[in-house]
Design an enzyme around this catalytic site. Structure first.
Site, mmCIF file in Angstrom:
data_model
loop_
_atom_site.group_PDB
_atom_site.id
_atom_site.type_symbol
_atom_site.label_atom_id
_atom_site.label_comp_id
_atom_site.label_asym_id
_atom_site.label_seq_id
_atom_site.Cartn_x
_atom_site.Cartn_y
_atom_site.Cartn_z
ATOM 1 N N LEU A 150 -10.129 -38.082 5.481
ATOM 2 C CA LEU A 150 -9.942 -39.203 6.387
ATOM 3 C C LEU A 150 -10.190 -40.487 5.619
ATOM 4 C CD1 LEU A 150 -11.868 -38.033 9.618
ATOM 5 C CD2 LEU A 150 -9.411 -37.854 9.139
ATOM 6 N N ASP A 151 -9.372 -41.499 5.898
ATOM 7 C CA ASP A 151 -9.589 -42.806 5.275
ATOM 8 C C ASP A 151 -10.919 -43.380 5.743
ATOM 9 O OD1 ASP A 151 -7.090 -42.696 4.057
ATOM 10 O OD2 ASP A 151 -6.098 -43.605 5.786
ATOM 11 N N ARG A 152 -11.421 -44.338 4.990
ATOM 12 C CA ARG A 152 -12.713 -44.960 5.278
ATOM 13 C C ARG A 152 -12.834 -45.402 6.736
ATOM 14 N NH1 ARG A 152 -16.099 -49.073 1.941
ATOM 15 N NH2 ARG A 152 -17.338 -50.068 3.542
#
Length: 311
Positions: free
Chosen positions: A135-137
């Site tokens: 998952l992206d930040r």
């Protein structure tokens, strides 16, 4: 944490070598090589054996996985973690916004890896950090972590073969059509190492299914359910921009922060078969409050969401 697996050999596995049996049960070639170089790691009926030994019906094969010594260079840092599931094989975590999953330049002590190192250290455990889905930040929601090398092998293979079903919720700008499929290849945008774009000449195939669940006229945002057939970098964010409905707050693809300070994307549901227990697992994480506000809803009164109709 020492993890031991015991198998009772059935008729269909007669005359398989230990190596063939382990490969058929999800062990990677790399893990088998580690076992070969670890004393007392493979026992047949209580006696150490080589991976070339052949098995007979009724044999008891015991495999002790190499002990973990903890991921190097990950500093344990106390963190408020939302653990949705935990057993000896895996963890499912509901990740907050603004939390990178891995340390990187400028992010050495504020990542999920730091928090997990602290969490396991409090239990007296040292474990290698293995995030299975990425998952992206600034994307919130459900993330799977493998707790030992075998579950990592098996879960990674499940990701590769699309055996882990992931469903996302996104806030998208404008009134999104009721449902559809976005079939548009994705490639790097120019010389950027981060940004992606739809590119029908150079791109890798990418397909996203979507269904609109709710629309708020006041914010001109649609709540959209999305399922990925492929897992390209930034796939949802790029595809939604491609059809003219980018996610608000997306610093790369729609840097409009009037409604929300990060891309409005949430990993909502996970469905998969437990790699060791072989039981079906289903997890849901509620829509975070910053995304709820885009639809004029109080925290506990988001419009009812039905389970995905996608097959």
């Amino acid at each position: 944490m020492k993890t031991t697996m015991t198998y009772l050999i059935q008729q269909q596995d007669i005359q398989k070598t230990v190596e063939q049996f382990l490969l058929s049960n999800g062990y990677s070639a790399a893990l088998i090589r580690r076992l070969r170089h670890t004393e007392q790691s493979i026992l047949k009926n209580g006696i150490p054996v080589y991976t070339t030994y052949r098995l007979d019906e009724g044999d008891s094969l015991t495999v002790t996985l190499p002990e973990e010594h903890g991921s190097e260079n990950i500093v344990p840092v106390p963190m408020d973690l939302d653990i949705r599931y935990e057993d000896r094989d895996l963890l499912v975590v509901n990740k907050a916004a603004g939390v990178p999953i891995h340390p990187s330049q400028g992010n050495h002590d504020n990542t999920l890896a730091n928090g997990i190192a602290w969490y396991l250290g409090e239990k007296g455990e040292a474990a290698t950090y293995r995030a299975i889905n990425r998952l992206d930040r600034d994307t919130t929601g459900l993330l799977i972590l493998a707790r030992h090398a075998l579950s990592a092998c098996m879960l990674s293979e499940m990701v590769r073969t699309h055996a882990i079903r992931r469903c996302y919720l996104a806030a998208a700008s404008g009134l999104v059509p009721p449902e559809g499929v976005i079939d548009a290849p994705i490639a790097r945008a120019g010389d950027s190492t981060i940004e992606r774009c739809v590119d029908f000449e150079r791109g890798d195939s990418a397909r996203t299914h979507y269904r609109t669940l709710y629309y708020n006229r006041d914010t001109d945002c649609s709540l959209v359910e999305l399922r990925l057939e492929t897992g390209r970098t930034h796939q949802i964010r790029v595809h939604m921009k491609h059809i003219g409905h980018p996610l608000p707050g997306d610093f790369l693809y729609n840097p409009d922060y009037r409604l929300i300070g990060r891309q409005a994307l949430h990993s909502w549901q996970l469905d998969f078969i437990h790699p060791i227990k072989k039981e079906p697992l289903h997890f849901e994480a509620p829509l975070p409050e910053d995304m709820r506000r885009l639809f004029g809803q109080e925290t506990n009164t988001v419009p009812p969401i039905q389970r995905s109709p996608f097959g």
